[in-house]
Enzyme design. Structure first.
Site, short mmCIF file in Angstrom:
data_model
loop_
_atom_site.label_atom_id
_atom_site.label_comp_id
_atom_site.label_asym_id
_atom_site.label_seq_id
_atom_site.Cartn_x
_atom_site.Cartn_y
_atom_site.Cartn_z
N HIS A 126 30.68 21.27 13.79
CA HIS A 126 32.02 21.90 13.79
C HIS A 126 31.96 23.42 13.63
O HIS A 126 32.98 24.09 13.82
CB HIS A 126 32.90 21.34 12.66
CG HIS A 126 33.21 19.88 12.80
ND1 HIS A 126 33.78 19.36 13.94
CD2 HIS A 126 33.04 18.83 11.96
CE1 HIS A 126 33.94 18.04 13.79
NE2 HIS A 126 33.49 17.70 12.60
N ASP A 163 28.65 11.56 16.98
CA ASP A 163 29.46 11.61 15.76
C ASP A 163 30.90 11.18 16.09
O ASP A 163 31.37 11.37 17.21
CB ASP A 163 29.44 13.05 15.23
CG ASP A 163 30.02 13.18 13.82
OD1 ASP A 163 29.23 13.21 12.87
OD2 ASP A 163 31.27 13.25 13.69
N HIS A 165 33.55 12.53 15.17
CA HIS A 165 34.39 13.72 15.36
C HIS A 165 33.89 14.52 16.56
O HIS A 165 32.67 14.60 16.77
CB HIS A 165 34.35 14.60 14.11
CG HIS A 165 34.76 13.91 12.85
ND1 HIS A 165 33.85 13.33 11.99
CD2 HIS A 165 35.98 13.67 12.32
CE1 HIS A 165 34.50 12.78 10.97
NE2 HIS A 165 35.80 12.97 11.16
N ASP A 244 29.15 8.39 11.50
CA ASP A 244 30.47 8.07 10.92
C ASP A 244 31.38 7.27 11.85
O ASP A 244 32.53 6.99 11.49
CB ASP A 244 31.16 9.34 10.41
CG ASP A 244 31.03 10.52 11.36
OD1 ASP A 244 30.53 10.34 12.48
OD2 ASP A 244 31.44 11.64 10.96
#
Ligand SMILES: [Zn+2]
Length: 307
Positions: A126, A163, A165, A244
């Site tokens: 991120h 991931d 995200h 995740d």
């Protein structure tokens, strides 16, 4: 040649508060599963060096690097955003995490390791060139990919991000850089609410609806990632390896299981074997359900190392 495991005890010294999910116990959980699965003895362990200013500056402007260093507290915790905080141990941890990804790249490029996994935190995908967010400070996988391009003279590298995200930072760094192909899956709509508006042509973003499980994930990989990777023919492959999207992980609502991580690793390894002399560097991103995280890393490593 062995699979390298690059890590450092300094990565355990970064803490963001008592109940923060991105916690030191994540790395301990991975270590525990490596030992109990019996594969700890098959990987070659390396201590991560500190990333240098030159390595970081290929991704992050010097002003930003200095801003993070200057924000490091001598005691207590300082928040950079509601999710992302620094403690006195954070600065060394961020340099070890990026440094691990660089060392892993060097080991694989020099053929001293067949491939490598970086068991590090904080995560990185991120982090934009100029902004820490979503538990991330420096973009570890981007620093490694840039190192492969700049220091080792590669011309085409792929970043594979599974991931849950969207890796908005990595996308911003490499958007329209035709030396890099990024393929990703992520829950959508979901944090950081990016990845779906006009991605650049070198971004293969596959949003998945909440509730998507193994079948939907595998179809996305086969339908979108594989043709793009086959035509790009990467000379090296980097995983942004977040775990995740696991069904046991409460952070999000995808429903992958342990075996999906073995499967996706195998599919990508086939690409690396075909075009990249098998060169793979994998860097830990998310994964917050401790048992599922450790087990999923074991699945990932079993395929990387042929254990
Ligand atoms: Zn994540």
């Amino acid at each position: 040649m062995a699979t390298a495991l690059v890590t450092h005890s300094d990565c355990m010294k970064h803490e963001m508060g008592a109940h923060h999910p991105e916690c030191p116990a994540r790395l301990a959980a991975i270590d525990d599963q490596l030992i109990s699965s019996g594969i700890a003895g098959f990987v070659e362990r390396y201590d991560a060096p500190l990333a240098t200013a030159e390595q970081l500056a290929r991704v992050h402007p010097p002003d930003y690097i200095e801003e993070i260093r200057a924000a490091s507290p001598t005691r207590g915790i300082v928040h950079l955003d509601p999710d992302t905080a620094m403690c006195p141990g954070t600065w060394d941890a961020v340099l070890r995490a990026a440094g691990a990804a660089v060392l892993a790249t060097d080991l694989v490029m020099r053929a001293e390791a067949e491939n490598a996994f970086c068991s590090v935190r904080p995560p990185g995908h991120h982090a934009t060139p100029t902004r820490a967010m979503g538990f991330c400070f420096f973009n570890n996988v981007a620093v490694a990919a840039m190192h492969a391009l700049a220091a080792h003279g590669l011309q085409r590298v792929a970043v594979v991000d599974f991931d849950v995200h969207h890796g908005n930072g990595t996308e911003e760094i490499f958007s329209a850089d035709d030396r890099v192909l990024m393929v990703s899956t992520f829950q959508h709509p979901f944090y950081p609410y990016s990845g779906t508006d006009n991605p650049a042509s070198n971004m293969v973003n596959v949003p998945l609806a909440a509730g998507t499980g193994s079948n939907g994930f595998r179809e996305a990989v086969e339908q979108y990632w594989m043709p793009a990777l086959e035509s790009f023919k990467p000379q090296m492959v980097f995983f942004s390896a977040g775990f995740d999207a696991h069904i046991e992980d409460d952070m999000a609502m995808l429903r992958l299981v342990d075996q999906d991580y073995a499967w996706v690793t195998r599919r990508i390894k086939e690409v690396a074997d075909r075009y990249a002399e098998g060169r793979i560097v994998s860097v830990l991103e998310g994964g917050y359900a401790l048992s599922a995280l450790g087990r999923s890393v074991v699945q990932h490593l079993r395929v990387l190392g042929d254990f």
